[in-house]
Write an enzyme that holds these catalytic residues in place. Structure first.
Site, PDB file in Angstrom:
ATOM      1  CB  SER A 125      -0.964  -0.055   1.190  1.00  0.00           C
ATOM      2  OG  SER A 125      -2.005   0.884   1.050  1.00  0.00           O
ATOM      3  CG  ASP A 180      -6.130  -3.049  -4.308  1.00  0.00           C
ATOM      4  OD1 ASP A 180      -6.646  -1.949  -4.010  1.00  0.00           O
ATOM      5  OD2 ASP A 180      -5.066  -3.456  -3.802  1.00  0.00           O
ATOM      6  CG  HIS A 193      -5.765  -2.111  -0.354  1.00  0.00           C
ATOM      7  ND1 HIS A 193      -4.822  -2.009  -1.358  1.00  0.00           N
ATOM      8  CD2 HIS A 193      -5.262  -1.402   0.699  1.00  0.00           C
ATOM      9  CE1 HIS A 193      -3.812  -1.259  -0.938  1.00  0.00           C
ATOM     10  NE2 HIS A 193      -4.050  -0.893   0.313  1.00  0.00           N
TER      11      HIS A 193
END
Length: 211
Positions: A125, A180, A193
């Site tokens: 991320s 995602d 995610h």
């Protein structure tokens, strides 16, 4: 978008990942505090994740590397200057310069302290954005020591064309789960995610194939 990122924090708490906390705590700062090992794994965690390695993918890859190469792997998370705050996702680089500089400093530390180590790296991320920012501007001699990089839920995937700029694509593997949306250049968080624990075995195999 701020609501979407706040949702990530709530979902992360609601979706715990089973890890060996004691092993992770020991593993998270080994480059700085321990001896040199043949392999050094440097990882940047995602927003709001605790510790130096986080919980979603960092500990899993670290532990899998250690199981595959017992006594040969040092794991190092990016922090404490990198605080993995939500607000930094909105900055132009997808994170802040302090985080990028700290990660770059760890790569340089590995190169200077352990000149014979093989470096592998990863990010999840916002941590993927940290790796984009750090690796792209490293000196070539340090870049050459980085044998493989795995990025999960990469918030810079679209912006940087599915690669880390100025770094070989054959040494990079980006994991973007179906659905995602951060991989499409947004900051909209979906359940996909949080699915990257499933990719830990494949990511570990990729890194091991490079060392």
């Amino acid at each position: 978008m701020k609501f979407a990122l706040l949702s990530l924090a709530a979902m992360a708490v609601a979706s715990p990942v089973a890890i060996d906390v004691r092993q992770t705590a020991i593993a998270g700062d080994e480059l700085r505090t321990g001896p040199c090992e043949p392999i050094t794994f440097i990882f940047a965690r995602g927003s709001t994740e605790p510790g130096l390695l986080g919980i979603t993918t960092g500990p899993g890859v670290c532990n899998a590397l250690k199981l595959s190469r017992p006594g040969q792997v040092a794991c190092q998370g990016v922090g404490p200057a990198y605080i993995a705050d939500l607000a930094s996702n909105f900055l132009p680089q997808g994170t802040n310069q302090i985080a990028i500089d700290e990660a770059a400093g760890l790569f340089k530390l590995a190169a200077s302290k352990c000149p014979n180590t093989k470096i592998v790296a990863g990010g999840y991320s916002q941590g993927a954005a940290v790796m984009h920012g750090a690796i792209r501007n490293l000196p070539s001699d340090v870049q050459n020591m980085i044998k493989g990089v795995v990025l999960f839920g990469d918030t810079r995937n679209k912006q940087d064309g599915g690669r880390i700029p100025n770094f070989p694509t054959d040494r990079t593997k980006i994991y973007c789960a179906f659905g995602d949306l951060v991989c499409d250049g947004t900051l909209i968080i979906t359940a996909a995610h949080l699915s990257y624990g499933d990719d830990v075995p494949n990511a570990t195999s990729f890194l091991l194939s490079k060392v």
